[in-house]
Motif scaffolding. Sequence first.
Motif, PDB file in Angstrom:
ATOM      1  N   ARG A 156       3.175   1.196  -7.476  1.00 52.71           N
ATOM      2  CA  ARG A 156       2.830   2.343  -6.807  1.00 52.71           C
ATOM      3  C   ARG A 156       2.900   3.553  -7.111  1.00 52.71           C
ATOM      4  O   ARG A 156       2.749   4.493  -6.289  1.00 52.71           O
ATOM      5  CB  ARG A 156       4.004   2.410  -5.316  1.00 52.71           C
ATOM      6  N   ASP A 171      -0.503   4.746  -6.210  1.00 54.12           N
ATOM      7  CA  ASP A 171      -0.837   4.706  -4.581  1.00 54.12           C
ATOM      8  C   ASP A 171      -1.457   6.148  -4.243  1.00 54.12           C
ATOM      9  O   ASP A 171      -0.703   7.239  -4.848  1.00 54.12           O
ATOM     10  CB  ASP A 171       0.782   4.696  -3.932  1.00 54.12           C
ATOM     11  N   TRP A 195      -0.221   5.420   4.649  1.00 53.99           N
ATOM     12  CA  TRP A 195      -1.137   4.959   3.515  1.00 53.99           C
ATOM     13  C   TRP A 195      -2.490   5.357   3.976  1.00 53.99           C
ATOM     14  O   TRP A 195      -3.504   5.408   3.259  1.00 53.99           O
ATOM     15  CB  TRP A 195      -0.994   3.722   3.506  1.00 53.99           C
TER      16      TRP A 195
END
Length: 345
Positions: free
Chosen positions: A125, A128, A253
Motif C-alpha cells: 500500500r 496506493d 480509492w
Amino acid sequence: MSIINFAVIGYGGMGSYHAHNLIPAESTRFHVVGTYDISGERQQISKGKGLHIYTSLDEVLTDGNIEAVLIATPNDSHKEIAIRALRAGKHVVCEKPVAMNTEELDEILAVAKETGNVFMVHQNRRWDPDFLIIRQLYQNKAIGDIFQIESRVQGANGIPGDWRHVQKHGGGMLLDWGVHLLDQLLWLVDSPIQSVYSDLSYILGDEVDDGFMSYITFENGVKALVEVGTTNYTKLPRWYVKGLEGTAKINDWDLSGEIIAATGRKDVAAPTPIQAGVGLTKTMAPPSEEATEKLAFPEPKADFVPFYQNFYEVVREGAEPIVKNEEVRKVMKLIDDIFKSCPKG
Ligand code: NAD
C-alpha cells in the motif's frame, strides 16, 4: 539478466493474486513455477491454471529450480516458512503482517542476515494512488506544513474469512489492515513517535479486534488518527489532512475529494455570519470567495519503482529495498505496543 523462478506458498486469495497478477506482470524478470498449499481444493485450482503442484514445503525447498518463494499463508505460519526457506537458500517475499510480533520478526531477520538471502515484506500500500497523493502533498507543502493526518478504512462487512477471526492465527484488524495504515504513516512522517493511545474494538464479539483507533503524536509535532472499522454502514473519508495553508480530503480509492487551500490574499472581505441551527455563527461560516481556492490533485505518481521490480533489483543488483526490514520492524513494534497498552487503557 536471468529470470527468477518463484514458488507460491499458500494459494488462497492473496497467493493466487501474486501468482496470476503481481509476479506475471513482471514476466521478463520472474516466472511462477508452482504452488504449495495444505488445501487439496486450492491445489486442484492451481493445477487447473497450469501451475506445478508441490505436495510439501520440503519439496519446494529442495527444488533447485526455485530461487524465491512468496509466502501468503495465515499470519502465524509466516515465521516458520520464512526461516525454512531462507535456510534452504531461497529469497523470500513475505506477505504482511510479516509475523505475529517483533520477537518472531527478529528470529527471521537473524536468519536472513546469517544466510545472506533477501527477505522483503509486501507492504504494497506504499504504492496506493491515494497514499501517493498524500505523500506528495506532505513533501511539496502545497497546503503548507501538514500537522494533522486522519487515515481511515471503514467497511460494514465485519471480519472476513475464517482464520482472521482466530487469535492464534494472527487474526483481527490491527494485524490485517492496521499494518498497512501504520506502515504508510510511519513511512510518510519521518520523525520518531512521541506517544500513542489506542483503542481496539470488539463490537462483533470475536476474540480478536474488529477495528481500532490509534492517536499518534510524532516528535516533530505531527498528529495522526488511524482508524480501521468493520461495522461502519456509512464511511468517513479515507484521508483528511490539514496543512497550515489548506486541507485535503480523499474520499475513497476512486480518488474523489478535494484540496482547498488559502489564497493568502490580504484584501479579502471578512466572512459573513450565517444562521447555524438555531444560532448564528461567523466562526463556522464559509470563508469569503477570495480567501480560498480549489487545487487539483497531483498525479498519483511514485518516485520509486514497483515492488517486484525492486525485489528483482535487490536480488540481482544489490539495490536498496524500498520496503526496508528496519521500517517493517518499527511498525511491528508499534503494533506490539498497541496490543500491550490497550488492556491497561
Ligand atoms: P486465505 O485464507 O485466502 O489463503 C491462505 C491460504 O494458505 C489457504 O489457501 C490455506 O489453505 C493456505 N495455508 C494455510 N496454512 C498453510 C501452510 N502452512 N502451508 C501452505 N499453505 C497454507 O488468506 P489470504 O487472504 O490470502 O491471506 C494470506 C496472507 O496474505 C495473510 O498474511 C494476509 O495478511 C496477506 N494479505 C495481504 C494483502 C495485501 O494487500 N498485501 C491482502 C490480503 C491478504
